[in-house]
Design a protein around this motif. Sequence first.
Motif, short mmCIF file in Angstrom:
data_model
loop_
_atom_site.label_atom_id
_atom_site.label_comp_id
_atom_site.label_asym_id
_atom_site.label_seq_id
_atom_site.Cartn_x
_atom_site.Cartn_y
_atom_site.Cartn_z
N PHE A 133 0.84 -1.20 0.00
CA PHE A 133 0.00 0.00 0.00
C PHE A 133 0.88 1.26 0.00
O PHE A 133 0.61 2.23 -0.71
CB PHE A 133 -0.93 -0.01 1.22
N LEU A 134 1.95 1.24 0.78
CA LEU A 134 2.84 2.39 0.86
C LEU A 134 3.42 2.73 -0.51
O LEU A 134 3.53 3.90 -0.89
CB LEU A 134 3.98 2.11 1.87
N LYS A 135 3.76 1.68 -1.26
CA LYS A 135 4.33 1.90 -2.60
C LYS A 135 3.32 2.65 -3.48
O LYS A 135 3.64 3.65 -4.12
CB LYS A 135 4.72 0.56 -3.22
N GLU A 136 2.07 2.15 -3.45
CA GLU A 136 1.01 2.79 -4.24
C GLU A 136 0.79 4.23 -3.75
O GLU A 136 0.65 5.17 -4.54
CB GLU A 136 -0.27 1.97 -4.08
N TRP A 137 0.78 4.36 -2.45
CA TRP A 137 0.56 5.64 -1.79
C TRP A 137 1.58 6.68 -2.27
O TRP A 137 1.25 7.81 -2.64
CB TRP A 137 0.69 5.38 -0.28
N GLN A 138 2.85 6.26 -2.25
CA GLN A 138 3.91 7.19 -2.64
C GLN A 138 3.92 7.41 -4.15
O GLN A 138 4.07 8.55 -4.62
CB GLN A 138 5.27 6.65 -2.17
N ASP A 139 3.72 6.33 -4.93
CA ASP A 139 3.75 6.49 -6.40
C ASP A 139 2.64 7.41 -6.88
O ASP A 139 2.82 8.22 -7.78
CB ASP A 139 3.61 5.12 -7.09
N LYS A 140 1.44 7.26 -6.26
CA LYS A 140 0.30 8.08 -6.71
C LYS A 140 0.25 9.41 -5.98
O LYS A 140 -0.63 10.22 -6.25
CB LYS A 140 -1.01 7.31 -6.49
N ASP A 141 1.16 9.63 -5.02
CA ASP A 141 1.23 10.91 -4.30
C ASP A 141 -0.14 11.21 -3.66
O ASP A 141 -0.78 12.24 -3.93
CB ASP A 141 1.62 12.02 -5.29
N MET A 142 -0.58 10.29 -2.80
CA MET A 142 -1.96 10.34 -2.30
C MET A 142 -2.12 11.21 -1.05
O MET A 142 -1.15 11.48 -0.34
CB MET A 142 -2.44 8.93 -1.98
N ILE A 143 -3.37 11.57 -0.81
CA ILE A 143 -3.76 12.28 0.41
C ILE A 143 -4.58 11.32 1.27
O ILE A 143 -5.53 10.70 0.77
CB ILE A 143 -4.63 13.52 0.08
N GLY A 144 -4.25 11.25 2.55
CA GLY A 144 -5.00 10.37 3.45
C GLY A 144 -5.65 11.16 4.57
O GLY A 144 -5.09 12.13 5.07
N ALA A 145 -6.86 10.72 4.93
CA ALA A 145 -7.51 11.27 6.12
C ALA A 145 -7.29 10.27 7.25
O ALA A 145 -7.27 9.06 7.03
CB ALA A 145 -9.00 11.44 5.89
N ALA A 146 -7.11 10.80 8.46
CA ALA A 146 -6.94 9.94 9.63
C ALA A 146 -8.31 9.77 10.28
O ALA A 146 -8.77 10.66 10.99
CB ALA A 146 -5.97 10.58 10.61
N ALA A 147 -8.97 8.66 9.99
CA ALA A 147 -10.29 8.42 10.57
C ALA A 147 -10.10 7.57 11.82
O ALA A 147 -10.18 6.34 11.77
CB ALA A 147 -11.20 7.73 9.55
N GLN A 148 -9.82 8.23 12.91
CA GLN A 148 -9.53 7.52 14.16
C GLN A 148 -10.63 7.69 15.20
O GLN A 148 -11.07 6.73 15.82
CB GLN A 148 -8.20 7.99 14.76
N THR A 149 -11.09 8.94 15.41
CA THR A 149 -11.99 9.21 16.53
C THR A 149 -13.37 8.61 16.28
O THR A 149 -14.06 8.98 15.33
CB THR A 149 -12.12 10.73 16.76
N ASP A 150 -13.76 7.68 17.15
CA ASP A 150 -15.11 7.09 17.07
C ASP A 150 -16.11 8.01 17.75
O ASP A 150 -15.73 8.88 18.54
CB ASP A 150 -15.11 5.73 17.78
N VAL A 151 -17.39 7.76 17.50
CA VAL A 151 -18.42 8.57 18.17
C VAL A 151 -18.48 8.27 19.67
O VAL A 151 -18.81 9.12 20.46
CB VAL A 151 -19.80 8.40 17.50
N LYS A 152 -18.19 7.05 20.06
CA LYS A 152 -17.88 6.63 21.44
C LYS A 152 -19.04 6.52 22.42
O LYS A 152 -18.82 6.10 23.56
CB LYS A 152 -16.78 7.52 22.05
N GLY A 153 -20.24 6.94 22.06
CA GLY A 153 -21.39 6.72 22.94
C GLY A 153 -21.18 7.18 24.37
O GLY A 153 -20.69 8.27 24.61
N ASP A 154 -21.55 6.31 25.33
CA ASP A 154 -21.35 6.62 26.76
C ASP A 154 -19.86 6.55 27.02
O ASP A 154 -19.23 5.50 26.89
CB ASP A 154 -22.11 5.57 27.60
N ARG A 155 -19.32 7.68 27.42
CA ARG A 155 -17.86 7.80 27.55
C ARG A 155 -17.26 6.83 28.55
O ARG A 155 -16.08 6.53 28.48
CB ARG A 155 -17.47 9.23 27.92
#
Length: 486
Positions: A133-155
């Motif tokens: 994936f990294l190879k493709e990522w670098q070759d295509k010069d891609m932009i990535g979003a960091a989708a980390q934060t969940d909605v998390k419900g009851d904290r």
Amino acid sequence: MITSEEFLERLRRMRPNCYMHGELIKRDDPRMLVSMKDILMTYDLAQDPKYDGFITATSHISGKKINRWNHIHQSVEDLLLKQKITREFSHMSGTCIQRCMGCDMMNALSVVTKEADEQNNGKTEYYARFLNFLKEWQDKDMIGAAAQTDVKGDRLLRPHEQADPDLYLRVVDRKPGGIIVRGCKVHTTVGQYCDELIVTPCRSLTPEEKDWAVCFSIPADTKGVKLLVEAANPTPRKAFPAEVAKHGIGHTTTIFDDVFVPYERVFLDGETRLGGRAALLFALYHRHSYTGCKPAYTDILMGTTALIAEVSGIEREQHVRHKLAQMISVAELVNAAGIAAAYTSTKASSGTQIPDVVFCNVGRKHAGENIYHEYDILCDICGGQPQTMPYEEEYANPEFRPYLDKYFARKKDVPPETIHRAFRLAQDLLAGPLTSNMQIAGVHGGGSPIMEDIAILGTYDIEEKKNIARRLAGIPEVDPKAKKRK
Ligand SMILES: Cc1cc2nc3c(=O)[nH]c(=O)nc-3n(C[C@H](O)[C@H](O)[C@H](O)COP(=O)(O)OP(=O)(O)OC[C@H]3O[C@@H](n4cnc5c(N)ncnc54)[C@H](O)[C@@H]3O)c2cc1C
């Protein structure tokens, strides 16, 4: 490397799945073009020979020249350069550079995928998948979003304890060719103008939480992905066009409605020991990025404070100088923490350079604790003008402009337009559509303040400090290892 126009062409070919103000919008909608101006800038600047070796790097896997924001840090120098370009390019746009998201995620994955394979004694192939994936990522010069934060419900409830298990993104099915995921990530910066959504858990996980221990990357227009768009774009300028009014920032609420992820894009699945490690590593790289962008933003607030003081004739007043010294202390201490984090960094088994946890977190914490104080200083020195000044149309009107030039004059010999422009900038910073974004991101971006404390306290050797106190007090020292064993 590609050009900004080639990137835009790629966005135009994506399946429309971005929703804003009740419409299904195109990715090159004029509002999106303002939000993504910084991203476009990262492509344009990489083409400029002046920035060769600075904004560009050499890929450690292909030997090709790549954009530095797509690089996996291999050395102390790489970490220092990432921090430096972040500070410098944030000055150019006046806002968040945005491209750190994908960069920080990819660096985190480069570490955790290798560690997972090692812990599984080579029975998994996460790292090989990541490298493809990294190879493709670098070759295509891609932009990535960091989708980390969940909605998390009851904290206070863990993922598997929630009334609805989808409140943390999870695997709902496993098929021969891949997995099906369901959930919703929030605050996803660049979600509406990225190539890929890179997903990790946002917390540590327990053994019964295998379905939540998932990392992957998929194109942002994959079937089942719905992006609800928010755009913090500056107020457009008419009478006084300026760079600051051209750059916004965008986020999405990112819904995964039973989305298929092929195995070649799954970088962790069911590895509960490492789900939290992935989350912490992204946060760590991101907090190191903050040691570049937060000083940059302090520089912008500080420069504007000094400029307003100058045109108002109060620049040499003691209280102004004291406040500027406070701002300098914030910017340079945060910057210094990032430099220290790079110099005390360590190497992961994958070869990726990992910045020091304590230095990254104390830097980010210092920045976060001061963000509203910095706005307070600018507000104090500006007086009320940024809030109540007439609209640009009145400045553009030949009937009113002479009045505004005459009555808004301040220090002798400062041209009226300089005064108008300085206050218009202060208005953008203090009372514009981006203000709240920068303030709230200043507190919560990269994790809430408590997360910094947890990272610091989890790493720092408090026992050693207690022994210093014991020595000074004449109390016998305690062997920290013996204490841990108890
Ligand atoms: C402008 C902006 C951009 C962002 N960009 C991204 C991005 O690109 N990608 C991404 O993944 N995230 C992003 N974030 C998300 C950011 O990391 C989160 O906002 C942050 O982690 C806090 O999570 P939350 O917003 O859900 O707030 P909460 O977690 O609800 O926090 C609110 C308060 O509740 C407290 N709290 C929460 N849980 C507990 C608990 N168990 N026990 C006690 N107290 C608790 C917190 O300490 C805090 O004081 C962004 C945020 C902002 C504001």
